[in-house]
Design a protein around this motif. Structure first.
Motif, PDB file in Angstrom:
ATOM      1  N   ARG A  16       0.847  -1.082   0.021  1.00 58.45           N
ATOM      2  CA  ARG A  16      -0.074   0.202  -0.013  1.00 58.45           C
ATOM      3  C   ARG A  16       0.707   1.234   0.129  1.00 58.45           C
ATOM      4  N   HIS A  17       2.059   1.207   0.509  1.00 59.77           N
ATOM      5  CA  HIS A  17       2.956   2.352   0.614  1.00 59.77           C
ATOM      6  C   HIS A  17       3.766   2.591  -0.728  1.00 59.77           C
ATOM      7  N   ARG A  18       3.953   1.466  -1.587  1.00 55.95           N
ATOM      8  CA  ARG A  18       4.545   1.653  -2.810  1.00 55.95           C
ATOM      9  C   ARG A  18       3.223   2.215  -3.680  1.00 55.95           C
ATOM     10  N   TRP A  19       2.093   1.986  -3.504  1.00 56.52           N
ATOM     11  CA  TRP A  19       1.062   2.395  -4.336  1.00 56.52           C
ATOM     12  C   TRP A  19       0.703   4.054  -3.897  1.00 56.52           C
ATOM     13  N   MET A  20       0.867   4.237  -2.512  1.00 60.49           N
ATOM     14  CA  MET A  20       0.740   5.595  -2.243  1.00 60.49           C
ATOM     15  C   MET A  20       2.048   6.627  -2.895  1.00 60.49           C
ATOM     16  N   ASP A  21       3.330   5.982  -2.869  1.00 55.50           N
ATOM     17  CA  ASP A  21       4.485   6.483  -3.449  1.00 55.50           C
ATOM     18  C   ASP A  21       4.059   7.015  -4.749  1.00 55.50           C
ATOM     19  N   ALA A  22       3.483   6.071  -5.679  1.00 58.42           N
ATOM     20  CA  ALA A  22       3.050   6.145  -6.937  1.00 58.42           C
ATOM     21  C   ALA A  22       2.273   7.186  -7.296  1.00 58.42           C
ATOM     22  N   ARG A  32       7.362   8.000  10.669  1.00 57.85           N
ATOM     23  CA  ARG A  32       6.961   6.716  10.723  1.00 57.85           C
ATOM     24  C   ARG A  32       6.336   6.186   9.325  1.00 57.85           C
ATOM     25  N   PHE A  33       5.819   7.386   8.825  1.00 58.37           N
ATOM     26  CA  PHE A  33       5.237   7.071   7.434  1.00 58.37           C
ATOM     27  C   PHE A  33       6.382   7.022   6.329  1.00 58.37           C
ATOM     28  N   LEU A  34       7.203   7.956   6.387  1.00 56.26           N
ATOM     29  CA  LEU A  34       8.189   8.110   5.566  1.00 56.26           C
ATOM     30  C   LEU A  34       9.043   6.893   5.632  1.00 56.26           C
ATOM     31  N   ASP A  35       9.282   6.425   6.854  1.00 54.91           N
ATOM     32  CA  ASP A  35      10.031   5.174   7.065  1.00 54.91           C
ATOM     33  C   ASP A  35       9.341   3.829   6.542  1.00 54.91           C
ATOM     34  N   GLY A  36       8.009   3.935   6.187  1.00 62.23           N
ATOM     35  CA  GLY A  36       7.076   2.664   5.770  1.00 62.23           C
ATOM     36  C   GLY A  36       6.843   1.712   6.942  1.00 62.23           C
ATOM     37  N   VAL A  37       6.721   2.212   8.198  1.00 66.09           N
ATOM     38  CA  VAL A  37       6.421   1.466   9.266  1.00 66.09           C
ATOM     39  C   VAL A  37       5.026   1.958  10.015  1.00 66.09           C
ATOM     40  N   THR A  38       4.342   2.811   9.298  1.00 68.37           N
ATOM     41  CA  THR A  38       2.910   3.221   9.886  1.00 68.37           C
ATOM     42  C   THR A  38       1.952   2.024   9.646  1.00 68.37           C
ATOM     43  N   THR A  39       0.772   2.058  10.413  1.00 69.19           N
ATOM     44  CA  THR A  39      -0.215   0.937  10.362  1.00 69.19           C
ATOM     45  C   THR A  39      -1.187   1.527   9.272  1.00 69.19           C
ATOM     46  N   PRO A  40      -1.932   0.680   8.736  1.00 71.67           N
ATOM     47  CA  PRO A  40      -3.183   1.245   7.941  1.00 71.67           C
ATOM     48  C   PRO A  40      -4.046   2.448   8.183  1.00 71.67           C
ATOM     49  N   ALA A  41      -4.320   2.271   9.467  1.00 68.80           N
ATOM     50  CA  ALA A  41      -5.045   3.478  10.183  1.00 68.80           C
ATOM     51  C   ALA A  41      -4.329   4.554   9.924  1.00 68.80           C
ATOM     52  N   GLU A  42      -2.994   4.580  10.666  1.00 67.95           N
ATOM     53  CA  GLU A  42      -2.115   5.772  10.294  1.00 67.95           C
ATOM     54  C   GLU A  42      -2.133   6.212   8.860  1.00 67.95           C
ATOM     55  N   ASP A  43      -1.955   5.227   7.640  1.00 70.46           N
ATOM     56  CA  ASP A  43      -1.787   5.710   6.488  1.00 70.46           C
ATOM     57  C   ASP A  43      -3.047   6.411   6.278  1.00 70.46           C
ATOM     58  N   LEU A  44      -4.194   6.174   6.502  1.00 72.09           N
ATOM     59  CA  LEU A  44      -5.564   6.630   6.268  1.00 72.09           C
ATOM     60  C   LEU A  44      -5.534   8.133   6.654  1.00 72.09           C
ATOM     61  N   ALA A  45      -4.804   8.268   7.840  1.00 72.44           N
ATOM     62  CA  ALA A  45      -4.665   9.773   8.377  1.00 72.44           C
ATOM     63  C   ALA A  45      -4.116  10.532   7.784  1.00 72.44           C
ATOM     64  N   VAL A  46      -2.983   9.879   7.172  1.00 70.78           N
ATOM     65  CA  VAL A  46      -1.910  10.694   6.350  1.00 70.78           C
ATOM     66  C   VAL A  46      -2.444  11.063   4.993  1.00 70.78           C
ATOM     67  N   MET A  47      -3.121  10.150   4.337  1.00 69.80           N
ATOM     68  CA  MET A  47      -3.848  10.368   3.144  1.00 69.80           C
ATOM     69  C   MET A  47      -4.857  11.543   3.191  1.00 69.80           C
ATOM     70  N   ARG A  48      -5.931  11.615   4.357  1.00 69.16           N
ATOM     71  CA  ARG A  48      -6.852  12.728   4.613  1.00 69.16           C
ATOM     72  C   ARG A  48      -6.063  13.999   4.709  1.00 69.16           C
ATOM     73  N   SER A  49      -4.767  14.068   5.138  1.00 66.44           N
ATOM     74  CA  SER A  49      -4.166  15.129   5.159  1.00 66.44           C
ATOM     75  C   SER A  49      -3.616  15.878   3.742  1.00 66.44           C
ATOM     76  N   SER A  50      -3.861  15.029   2.857  1.00 68.20           N
ATOM     77  CA  SER A  50      -3.291  15.278   1.407  1.00 68.20           C
ATOM     78  C   SER A  50      -4.671  16.147   0.815  1.00 68.20           C
ATOM     79  N   PRO A  51      -4.252  16.962  -0.179  1.00 71.76           N
ATOM     80  CA  PRO A  51      -5.327  17.801  -0.906  1.00 71.76           C
ATOM     81  C   PRO A  51      -6.118  16.842  -1.721  1.00 71.76           C
ATOM     82  N   LEU A  52      -7.617  16.562  -1.384  1.00 74.05           N
ATOM     83  CA  LEU A  52      -8.299  15.451  -1.746  1.00 74.05           C
ATOM     84  C   LEU A  52      -8.554  15.602  -3.193  1.00 74.05           C
TER      85      LEU A  52
END
Length: 394
Positions: free
Chosen positions: A316-322, A353-373
């Motif tokens: 999921r992180h590789r997809w988010m990076d893409a 932790r996200f930049l290191d690739g060690v966040t949980t799926p819940a934390e990833d969703l929180a990071v995604m919500r902070s991006s311009p939708l």
């Protein structure tokens, strides 16, 4: 080593840079014994040729090797300066010389064989791997090979950028730097037409610091361009370069691409470092993933298991990076604004932790919500279309 008889070992490390050095240190730390090890590289790495910065918890094998560490860092934009407390993490810097020295010490304890020749083809018959030189002569036969030589991805990425940089190690005769103040990203630098730039400052003490200019983007600068960018950043910092000495210069180019790196090209060959997917495509960060790979390899060898680390980052992180790379490359989002929102709308520990690739799926969703939708939605759809086109017969 007789020319006609290749060395026979259990584990061969092809390439002797940072990734291999961390593996050697980890094998020693985990008290691996009874395993025959060889290192194949024409250059025995020594001295200061690079600097790595990473975040983690205090302690561990690298602690005595660190040049400096900080419990808080700063992110700077034209709008102001943010001080990010990192507890329980800290940001740390390690230079290459103590890492290489630690690896050399581990080599001696492991009684490893050092083969000072370039490696060419790796011939894997499923039972043993023959490491050949560029002319095809056998150098080593090994049960497993860990290959950390740089290479291109298996196919070009839909987005391919570079993290490229130049840094000056600046020395002063008088107190000039604040050793408690590390600048992680300073976005006041002039921004390129396509990409994002920033400076950063890593002080070892009040008279010695690494000052660096970095760009994320598709094209490199020339020497004059990097030097001009660094002079401009020094002016932003209020540094008088006439009163400072440039003791060392560091340059680097790191791939930022959603092109796939094949971590297991054959049954008994494992790739490490950037070639093994350790570089985070959206940021170019690599060192923490190399540390994880080294520890996982050493634990496996100590337990008698195949030395195969887990993927450096979740799928999921590789997809988010893409998606992030596509959004930045196509101009869907502003680079400075993207990182500004990331740090603005998340606790520092979550971002790191996200930049290191060690966040949980819940934390990833929180990071995604902070991006311009809306812009990111366009990038998601574009990425999906690109993946579909790649699968269709041409």
């Amino acid at each position: 080593m007789p020319d006609s008889s290749p060395v026979d070992v259990d584990l061969a490390l092809v390439g002797g840079g940072g990734a291999a050095s961390l593996v050697l240190a980890a094998l020693d730390r985990h008290r691996v014994t009874g395993v025959r090890v060889a290192v194949v590289d024409p250059v025995h790495k020594r001295g200061q040729d690079r600097t790595w910065a990473f975040w983690g918890t205090p302690g561990g094998d690298l602690e005595p090797l660190l040049s400096a560490s900080w419990s808080r860092v700063e992110v700077v934009t034209a709008a102001g300066r943010r001080v990010l407390p990192l507890d329980p993490l800290r940001y740390a810097m390690v230079r290459s010389a103590p890492v290489y020295d630690r690896a050399a010490e581990a080599e001696r304890r492991l009684d490893a064989v050092r083969i000072g020749a370039p490696a060419g083809e790796l011939r894997d018959d499923g039972d043993r791997v023959t490491v050949c030189d560029p002319e095809g002569r056998a150098l080593v036969r090994a049960g497993w090979v860990l290959d950390s030589r740089p290479r291109e991805p298996a196919r070009p990425g839909r987005t391919s950028w570079l993290q490229h940089f130049r840094g000056w190690w600046l020395a002063a005769d008088e107190p000039t730097f604040d050793p408690d103040r590390a600048v992680l990203m300073d976005f006041r630098t002039p921004q390129p037409a396509r990409g994002v730039s920033f400076g950063y400052v890593l002080p070892v003490d009040d008279r010695f610091a690494l000052v660096e200019y970095t760009e994320f983007g598709p094209t490199l600068l020339d020497d004059a361009g990097y030097d001009a960018a660094l002079r401009g950043y020094a002016d932003l910092l209020g540094l008088d370069l006439a009163a400072l000495r440039v003791r060392e210069v560091e340059n680097g180019v790191i791939p930022m691409t959603d092109g796939p790196f094949v971590a297991r090209p054959s049954p008994r060959v494992v790739r490490l470092g950037t070639a093994g997917g350790a570089t985070r495509p959206s940021t170019g960060f690599t060192f923490s993933a190399m540390l994880r790979q080294a520890d996982q390899v050493a634990r496996a060898v100590a337990a008698g298991r195949p030395p195969v680390p887990a993927p450096a980052y979740p799928g999921r992180h590789r997809w988010m990076d893409a998606v992030a790379l596509r959004a930045l490359d196509r101009g869907h989002v502003d680079g400075v604004g993207f990182f500004e929102r990331l740090f603005d709308r998340n606790p520092p520990e979550r971002v790191l932790r996200f930049l290191d690739g060690v966040t949980t799926p819940a934390e990833d969703l929180a990071v995604m919500r902070s991006s311009p939708l809306l812009p990111m939605t366009g990038a998601v759809l574009g990425d999906a279309a690109g993946r579909l086109r790649a699968r269709l017969p041409g």
